[in-house]
Enzyme design. Structure first.
Site, PDB file in Angstrom:
ATOM      1  N   ARG A 101     -48.178 109.725  19.310  1.00 17.21           N
ATOM      2  CA  ARG A 101     -47.596 108.484  19.815  1.00 17.21           C
ATOM      3  C   ARG A 101     -47.357 108.591  21.325  1.00 17.21           C
ATOM      4  O   ARG A 101     -47.032 109.664  21.839  1.00 17.21           O
ATOM      5  CB  ARG A 101     -46.260 108.280  19.097  1.00 17.21           C
ATOM      6  N   THR A 374     -54.061  96.976  17.095  1.00 14.13           N
ATOM      7  CA  THR A 374     -54.043  98.273  16.414  1.00 14.13           C
ATOM      8  C   THR A 374     -55.277  98.361  15.511  1.00 14.13           C
ATOM      9  O   THR A 374     -55.987  97.376  15.312  1.00 14.13           O
ATOM     10  CB  THR A 374     -52.728  98.456  15.636  1.00 14.13           C
ATOM     11  N   THR A 392     -53.547 102.806  18.276  1.00 20.66           N
ATOM     12  CA  THR A 392     -53.136 101.527  18.864  1.00 20.66           C
ATOM     13  C   THR A 392     -53.056 101.561  20.386  1.00 20.66           C
ATOM     14  O   THR A 392     -52.904 102.629  20.974  1.00 20.66           O
ATOM     15  CB  THR A 392     -51.737 101.140  18.318  1.00 20.66           C
ATOM     16  N   ASP A 416     -42.642  98.370  22.190  1.00 22.06           N
ATOM     17  CA  ASP A 416     -42.207  98.733  20.841  1.00 22.06           C
ATOM     18  C   ASP A 416     -40.807  99.347  20.854  1.00 22.06           C
ATOM     19  O   ASP A 416     -40.212  99.564  19.811  1.00 22.06           O
ATOM     20  CB  ASP A 416     -43.200  99.703  20.181  1.00 22.06           C
ATOM     21  N   SER A 445     -42.529 102.767  15.720  1.00 21.38           N
ATOM     22  CA  SER A 445     -43.803 102.145  15.344  1.00 21.38           C
ATOM     23  C   SER A 445     -43.748 101.653  13.908  1.00 21.38           C
ATOM     24  O   SER A 445     -42.890 102.076  13.131  1.00 21.38           O
ATOM     25  CB  SER A 445     -44.912 103.197  15.477  1.00 21.38           C
ATOM     26  N   GLY A 465     -51.623  95.358  12.328  1.00 21.12           N
ATOM     27  CA  GLY A 465     -50.921  94.106  12.031  1.00 21.12           C
ATOM     28  C   GLY A 465     -49.481  94.085  12.484  1.00 21.12           C
ATOM     29  O   GLY A 465     -48.676  93.338  11.937  1.00 21.12           O
ATOM     30  N   GLY A 466     -49.115  94.918  13.483  1.00 19.13           N
ATOM     31  CA  GLY A 466     -47.766  94.867  14.048  1.00 19.13           C
ATOM     32  C   GLY A 466     -46.718  95.054  12.967  1.00 19.13           C
ATOM     33  O   GLY A 466     -46.818  95.937  12.115  1.00 19.13           O
TER      34      GLY A 466
END
Ligand code: GLY
Length: 575
Positions: A101, A374, A392, A416, A445, A465-466
């Site tokens: 990340r 993403t 992403t 985020d 996330s 898809g968030g």
């Protein structure tokens, strides 16, 4: 009384069944007869198949798919972004979670996106260099190759390097997403040079070239992580970001490390699930929702009652997401509590079979729109190695900014974080202290790559898809547990609740009019939307027969590809 029994009978019957049938009995699994790869772009799936055919394992193929997606699906992921990598190592019977990340740069501060009046500046948080966290994907690819792959990085990266040099095909999805971001992209000359030739969105089918991307991949192949995170390339990247108004330094890049973390394990209906820990909220939320559901005989319920119950479970999991979840290196996430059966029992006690619980009555932090971004891919090889990777750059085309000569866009993952407690981000998600911005911290996330194991089948699943990622994965898992195929699980129309806004949103076809009325009668707001969401990619290995299956979401009509393939006998030299 009948209703009471239906709702409150704990899953004792399931428990008895699952103890008997866990993992489908004791027979030796039949190794996969073929490989299977499912990704959101056919060029990336083919890159993975090529590396598998050349003798690579699933982890080498994952490097090929990941690097190719970064090239051919720049709206979704890339070298300027991050990833969560879930692996199953067949030989060691071990599951590994690699957290690649993005991290906040050292100069990041809690209030960096607030103006003098304390209001969030949305433009700074999502567009341009200040929105970017320090990328993790390049380090993740090197980590994957060094620790788990079989081939040299140069060989796993070769298909992406070739496509970047010789040309890749611009898709309808690339074009559609670029439409949303064209104006912002045009602000960055290097980004516009990459994706807006002549100032326009290329037509689907256009052949695109990106020699800088090929050169950056070669740096990784020749020098490993050092090639990207130190030296001249790192200085160019940090200087380019700072000159355009960002806060990166070369030290931020040099300090970046991936982290291996312990996955979350969940049992449900005789299945084992292996999934992602924080800084993803996905695994915790999945555990919470499935633990709630395990107190009910929901497969026997009417569709309306089932959707009501699942929406109530979603509501509670997303409420907890807003309060308790963040980077575990910075915030003590009450993981054991949130994933415990006792906690779920307490949550169940507050669920009425007849009435929706208004979110306002559940204390939490206090909403938005949703865009596709993403990307996820899944792989199984003939040794039984398994990969589920979600990667992403956050919003479509990330922060829409590139440093000249690098070949990739940067992310806007800083959004985020909870930019301001209680104020929603681009996905309508709200957060609190747990996910406040701090130097070196990873933003929370929703990415949820997951393995589902049991009843003779092993599955790798995930989707972009968030905020909706987690509920899509939940519905996909339930479909698979109900006996659905990989393709059926990806095609399934979806519904979603995320605590705030207090609404069940649904794709067309997910809920019939009777169900909508039934849910409204229970007090739910229901919004049936015309657009679709998600881009789920699944592979399944049947351990009884050795057959494999790939399911690729059809919502982007022919852009993605799920494929199974024989690999030449001499490719499987390590079996
Ligand atoms: N940027 C989307 C996520 O990580 O959930």
């Amino acid at each position: 009384m009948k209703q009471f029994g239906r709702w409150l009978l704990p899953g004792l019957l399931w428990l008895a069944f699952s103890v008997f049938a866990a993992d489908g009995g004791s027979a030796q699994p039949v190794l996969p007869r073929q490989v299977a790869v499912a990704s959101a772009n056919a060029q990336a799936t083919d890159a993975g198949l090529e590396v598998l055919a050349a003798g690579g394992n699933a982890f080498d193929a994952a490097i090929a798919v990941s690097a190719t997606l970064g090239l051919v699906e720049p709206e979704s992921s890339g070298l300027g972004g991050g990833a969560f990598m879930l692996l199953h190592l067949a030989r060691d019977e071990r599951d590994v979670f690699i957290d690649a990340r993005e991290k906040a740069p050292a100069a990041a501060t809690r209030d960096m996106y607030l103006d003098a009046q304390g209001n969030p500046n949305r433009d700074l948080a999502v567009n341009g260099p200040l929105a970017a966290g320090i990328p993790g994907l390049p380090a993740g690819l090197v980590h994957l190759a060094t620790n788990y792959g079989r081939l040299p990085l140069s060989q796993s990266l070769a298909p992406a390097i070739r496509l970047a040099r010789d040309g890749w095909v611009f898709s309808s999805k690339n074009a559609s997403m670029l439409g949303f971001r064209k104006d912002v992209l045009a602000r960055s000359p290097a980004a516009a040079k990459l994706f807006l030739p002549g100032g326009e969105v290329p037509k689907p089918g256009t052949r695109m070239r990106n020699a800088d991307y090929a050169r950056t991949l070669q740096l990784l192949a020749q020098h490993g992580a050092e090639g990207f995170y130190r030296g001249a390339f790192a200085r160019k990247l940090a200087d380019g970001v700072r000159k355009a108004g960002g806060i990166w330094t070369a030290d931020d890049l040099a300090d970046y490390r991936v982290v291996e973390r312990e996955p979350i394990r969940i049992s449900h209906r005789g299945y084992r699930l292996i999934t992602v820990p924080p800084p993803s909220s996905g695994g915790v939320a999945l555990a919470e929702m499935l633990n709630i559901l395990s107190g009910y005989d929901y497969p026997a319920m009417s569709r309306t009652d089932r959707v009501h119950l699942i929406a109530e479970a979603m509501r509670r999991a997303y409420r907890d997401r807003s309060i308790y979840l963040g980077d575990p290196d910075f915030f003590k996430v009450p993981l054991d509590l949130l994933t415990s059966a006792d906690y779920a029992a307490g949550l169940r006690a507050g669920i009425s079979p007849t009435h929706a619980t208004p979110s306002i009555l559940l204390p939490g932090v206090g909403e938005g729109s949703e865009r596709v971004e993403t990307t996820h891919f899944s792989i199984v090889d003939t040794e039984g190695n398994l990969v589920a990777i979600t990667q992403t750059v956050n919003l479509p085309y990330g922060n829409a900014f590139a440093v000249a000569g690098t070949g990739f866009l940067l992310n806007n993952e800083m959004d985020d974080f909870s930019v301001k407690p209680g104020v929603p981000n681009a996905f309508g998600l709200v957060g609190d202290d747990a996910n406040a911005i701090a130097a070196g911290k990873r933003p929370l996330s929703s990415m949820t790559p997951t393995f589902l194991i049991g009843h003779n089948k092993v599955t790798a699943i995930g989707t972009p898809g968030g905020s909706r990622i987690i509920t899509m994965v939940l519905l996909g898992l339930l479909e698979l547990m109900d006996g659905g195929s990989a393709q059926q699980a990806t095609d399934l129309p979806r519904y979603h609740h995320q605590y705030l806004p207090d609404t069940i949103s649904a794709e067309a076809g997910a809920l019939g009019s009777e169900e909508v009325q039934g849910l409204q009668a229970k007090g739910h707001n229901v919004s049936v939307e015309t657009r679709t969401w998600g881009n789920m990619q699944i592979v399944v290995w049947d351990q009884g027969s050795g057959d494999v299956e790939a399911g690729s979401d059809g919502r982007w009509k022919g852009v993605g590809k799920g494929a199974t393939r024989d690999v030449p006998a001499d490719a499987a030299i390590f079996r």
